[in-house]
Design a protein around this motif. Sequence first.
Motif, mmCIF file in Angstrom:
data_model
loop_
_atom_site.group_PDB
_atom_site.id
_atom_site.type_symbol
_atom_site.label_atom_id
_atom_site.label_comp_id
_atom_site.label_asym_id
_atom_site.label_seq_id
_atom_site.Cartn_x
_atom_site.Cartn_y
_atom_site.Cartn_z
ATOM 1 N N GLU A 194 -5.399 115.957 26.753
ATOM 2 C CA GLU A 194 -6.722 116.082 27.350
ATOM 3 C C GLU A 194 -7.555 114.816 27.323
ATOM 4 O O GLU A 194 -8.503 114.667 28.071
ATOM 5 N N ARG A 195 -7.188 113.918 26.433
ATOM 6 C CA ARG A 195 -7.922 112.659 26.356
ATOM 7 C C ARG A 195 -6.938 111.515 26.580
ATOM 8 O O ARG A 195 -6.444 110.903 25.653
ATOM 9 N N ILE A 196 -6.659 111.297 27.871
ATOM 10 C CA ILE A 196 -5.643 110.326 28.273
ATOM 11 C C ILE A 196 -6.271 108.968 28.555
ATOM 12 O O ILE A 196 -7.039 108.824 29.510
ATOM 13 N N ALA A 197 -5.939 107.993 27.715
ATOM 14 C CA ALA A 197 -6.504 106.649 27.887
ATOM 15 C C ALA A 197 -5.654 105.820 28.838
ATOM 16 O O ALA A 197 -4.509 106.165 29.130
ATOM 17 N N HIS A 198 -6.242 104.735 29.319
ATOM 18 C CA HIS A 198 -5.481 103.834 30.186
ATOM 19 C C HIS A 198 -5.678 102.390 29.736
ATOM 20 O O HIS A 198 -6.794 101.954 29.484
ATOM 21 N N ASP A 250 -9.898 110.084 18.750
ATOM 22 C CA ASP A 250 -9.405 111.412 19.115
ATOM 23 C C ASP A 250 -8.462 111.403 20.313
ATOM 24 O O ASP A 250 -8.001 112.448 20.757
ATOM 25 N N LEU A 251 -8.164 110.247 20.866
ATOM 26 C CA LEU A 251 -7.336 110.245 22.083
ATOM 27 C C LEU A 251 -5.951 110.799 21.786
ATOM 28 O O LEU A 251 -5.423 110.653 20.685
ATOM 29 N N ASP A 252 -5.376 111.460 22.756
ATOM 30 C CA ASP A 252 -4.074 112.078 22.499
ATOM 31 C C ASP A 252 -2.982 111.603 23.454
ATOM 32 O O ASP A 252 -1.857 112.099 23.416
#
Lengths: 346, 346
Positions: A194-198, A250-252
Amino acid sequence: MPEQSPVSRPTLEAVAARAGVSRATASRVVNGGEGVRKPLVDKVLQAVEELGYVPNHAARTLVTRRTGAVAVVIAEPEIRIFSDPFFSQQIRGISKELTAHDTQLVLLLVEGPGDFDRIARYLSGGHVDGALAFSLHTHDPLPTITRQAGIPAVYGGRPSWTAAPGDQAVPYVDADNRGGARLAVRYLRDLGRERIAHICGPPDQTSAVDRFDGYRDVLLDVDPTLIADGSFTVESGARAMAELLERRPDLDAVFAANDLMASGALRVLRERGIAVPDRVALVGFDDMDSVAEETDPPLTTVNQDIEGQGRLMARLLLRGLDRDRTGAEAPQSVITPTTLVRRASA
Amino acid sequence: MPEQSPVSRPTLEAVAARAGVSRATASRVVNGGEGVRKPLVDKVLQAVEELGYVPNHAARTLVTRRTGAVAVVIAEPEIRIFSDPFFSQQIRGISKELTAHDTQLVLLLVEGPGDFDRIARYLSGGHVDGALAFSLHTHDPLPTITRQAGIPAVYGGRPSWTAAPGDQAVPYVDADNRGGARLAVRYLRDLGRERIAHICGPPDQTSAVDRFDGYRDVLLDVDPTLIADGSFTVESGARAMAELLERRPDLDAVFAANDLMASGALRVLRERGIAVPDRVALVGFDDMDSVAEETDPPLTTVNQDIEGQGRLMARLLLRGLDRDRTGAEAPQSVITPTTLVRRASA
DNA sequence: TTGAAAGCGCTAACAA
DNA sequence: TTGTTAGCGCTTTCAA
């Protein structure tokens, strides 16, 4: 193969004499033998063999106006070509395709801006039939040069500039970077992340921009704290990861714009004891075998057929060269497909 | 630069006409203007400018028998050229030198053994004036090919084969691998190290053999347990280090035959908590900036001027081409010097 | 189906 | 110092 004295190689004339035919007939045979009776063909072929005849390239070019050579122009910023497996594979593909069409590869390295004059002269001098180049970061004079020289060109990678109105767009070959990025991000989302970083690539490279766009296509309104800048290097990936972790512990999931940055990110994750893919899933881009398969865990990434792109560039160009003969249309740009390769990191 | 229609570029004839001189005079001016009166020179130059004249290469080659191009032949096993910074720098040097002499670089990639036929034909076809090649592991047909084609060649790296009697030896450019190795090992010995191990490169590469020989020059009777095999890769260096540590936990120094292996060895040493250089001193070879400066601690290593070697190869070849004119002697092989670069690992 | 002949664009004797 | 001329080795009409 008979020993050859360095001076005075046999000419067509000699072959013709030996075969007892005219030079014209000998020429026909050497060029395929169309419309020559079998026995004569054989005679000429034998003479060629015995004399060790090899056609003189310059003489042939002078009359046919075809050099059978293609320039590959590599500008300074891309000199990394020789350390970047990306380019090396592309060149390999180009070389294979050209070889298959009996066409030679002339390498033009641009060492500095002043070199463009030299390149222009070369391209205009009838040395080559066409040019292959790689998309540059900044506006480069090559399209103008090839146009003035009157030779067709094909680019590798979508150019960042747009053709001036009235100017014909330069045909290019590029991977479907945007689509590939969508593949990656959708996959992460479907995994339930849900917390997709780039981690972005350098904004002056269209591939980086396109991949970022693909990311945003899927994640409609992205939280800017989930975006970090990189420059396609391992180190930049590590730095970006550290930064992201600080901002968003919290990134997943992370989608890195290339494998090199993904491997840097992976290192940081491991150093901090963050389980991949359990706590953070990671996807790269490029599927560079020297990288993606070697990391621990191996990278899930987006594959593109780089060598195929090179081959395609060459094929497009060659087709353009034959245009007069075959009456084909001007070469069009091609976007090559990308696929997701599942390994262990996501 | 005036716009040029793709078809019918201006010829010398046109320039001559416009300048009101004969074609011969125009030609003289275009080729330097030796022995032409100033006003005529200017007139011709102006005509050249106005018409956007560029000499036709094929026509010129046909009569001068000089192509102004040199082939760089890279055989399959060396395809790593594009991922190995060693080759990339060499190519860069070659390119620079050739460019400075208005000579073009034609890249010939050998994709498989069958390709040698193609190469032979190309080299015999008068496409290039000479060839540059890299020393292959196995006996390769190139020397024979270039000899039969009657064109001079220069190798990069000492070839592993020796010229057949009567055959002229192929001139080559190579670093003083043996001397460099001696430098490294003497340095370790002078540091007071007494159990100096060596991680070898692949025995089918002369550079590896020469470096091993240099090691043995200094350490006259070497304990075989201090020798481990590698293959010039990071991984092989790591493996070799682990092996050495197992066999000789008491070793106090390591000379790795290249930086890549040294970095692998370093990783293993660090993983085991062995202090570098305090407990084990480590020296590499090549001084590859992307490696030697990046390790922790940075590598003490042996430097060689790789780009310079490339330049030298080209220079040697070009000199050979001018031989008839200048009456110089046949090109000789050159061994370039190596120096020790002290950083932190020893 | 074959051959004779006319160049392709340039350089380099040789003459003027 | 400049121009005239003869090719370099090949392909390609055009005629036979």
